[in-house]
Design a protein around this motif. Structure first.
Motif, short mmCIF file in Angstrom:
data_model
loop_
_atom_site.label_atom_id
_atom_site.label_comp_id
_atom_site.label_asym_id
_atom_site.label_seq_id
_atom_site.Cartn_x
_atom_site.Cartn_y
_atom_site.Cartn_z
N ARG A 160 8.23 3.08 0.53
CA ARG A 160 8.62 3.37 1.91
C ARG A 160 9.16 2.17 2.68
O ARG A 160 9.47 2.29 3.84
CB ARG A 160 7.43 3.96 2.68
CG ARG A 160 6.99 5.28 2.14
CD ARG A 160 8.07 6.33 2.34
NE ARG A 160 7.69 7.56 1.67
CZ ARG A 160 8.30 8.05 0.60
NH1 ARG A 160 9.33 7.44 0.08
NH2 ARG A 160 7.89 9.17 0.05
N SER A 202 0.82 -1.21 0.00
CA SER A 202 0.00 0.00 0.00
C SER A 202 0.86 1.27 0.00
O SER A 202 0.37 2.35 -0.28
CB SER A 202 -0.94 0.01 1.20
OG SER A 202 -0.21 0.12 2.40
N ASN A 203 2.14 1.13 0.31
CA ASN A 203 3.07 2.27 0.33
C ASN A 203 4.41 1.80 -0.24
O ASN A 203 5.39 1.68 0.48
CB ASN A 203 3.23 2.78 1.76
CG ASN A 203 3.84 4.16 1.79
OD1 ASN A 203 4.16 4.75 0.76
ND2 ASN A 203 4.03 4.67 2.99
#
Length: 158
Positions: A113, A109-110
C-alpha cells in the motif's frame, strides 16, 4: 437445478477471466526470487517469466513505461548484499525491451500500500542502497506492452 446452473456459470466465468492472466500480476501475489546471488531465471516454480496476460498496475515513480500505464509483472526478493545489479532481457534472443523498477515499502506492516522507488532503468538496475535481509519488490514492465517471455539476472556486486 438453478443452483447447479449458477455454480457452473460462476465456475465458467471465473475460468474465462483467469485464463491467460499471469500469476504475479499484482504486488499481493509477487513471485519470490529464490536466490539473488549471481543467478539468472527464465522460470521460477514451474512458471515461465512472461508478460503474457499481464495488466497495468499504476505509476510507482518516474519510470517511463509506468507513466504509459504499460503491462507489468511483480517479483519480491531479499537482499543478500548492499550492492546488486539486476538485468532483464527478452528470452531466447527476443528483441523486446523492458524496464525495471526496484521498490521498497514505506510501511512494512502493509507492504502493498505504499512504495518508495529505489531505482528505475531500461534493462539494468545497479543499486548500492540495499539493506542486507530487507525485502524489496521488482517490477518488470514492457516498453511496448509486448507479451514476451524474459530472463531476470541478479549479480551480487560486493
Amino acid at each position: 437445478m438453478i443452483r447447479q446452473f449458477l455454480i457452473a456459470l460462476t465456475f465458467l466465468l471465473f475460468s474465462i477471466y483467469s485464463f491467460g492472466q499471469i500469476v504475479n500480476d499484482s504486488c499481493e501475489v509477487a513471485t519470490v526470487i529464490p536466490n539473488v546471488e549471481n543467478n539468472c531465471y527464465t522460470s521460477i516454480g514451474g512458471e515461465t517469466l512472461s508478460l503474457n496476460g499481464a495488466t497495468p498496475n499504476g505509476v510507482f515513480g518516474n519510470c517511463v513505461m509506468q507513466a504509459q500505464d504499460a503491462n507489468n509483472a511483480w517479483f519480491s526478493l531479499t537482499a543478500i548484499g548492499c550492492d546488486m545489479e539486476i538485468t532483464v532481457a527478452g528470452a531466447g534472443g527476443s528483441a523486446a525491451t523492458f524496464e525495471l523498477t526496484l521498490l521498497t515499502f514505506e510501511d512494512p506492516s502493509n507492504p502493498c500500500r505504499g512504495f518508495a522507488q529505489i531505482a528505475c532503468a531500461p534493462s539494468t538496475i545497479t543499486s548500492s542502497q540495499l539493506n542486507i535481509g530487507d525485502s524489496y519488490f521488482l517490477l518488470v514492465t514492457s516498453t511496448g506492452n509486448e507479451e514476451e517471455d524474459f530472463e531476470l539476472c541478479f549479480k551480487d556486486l560486493r
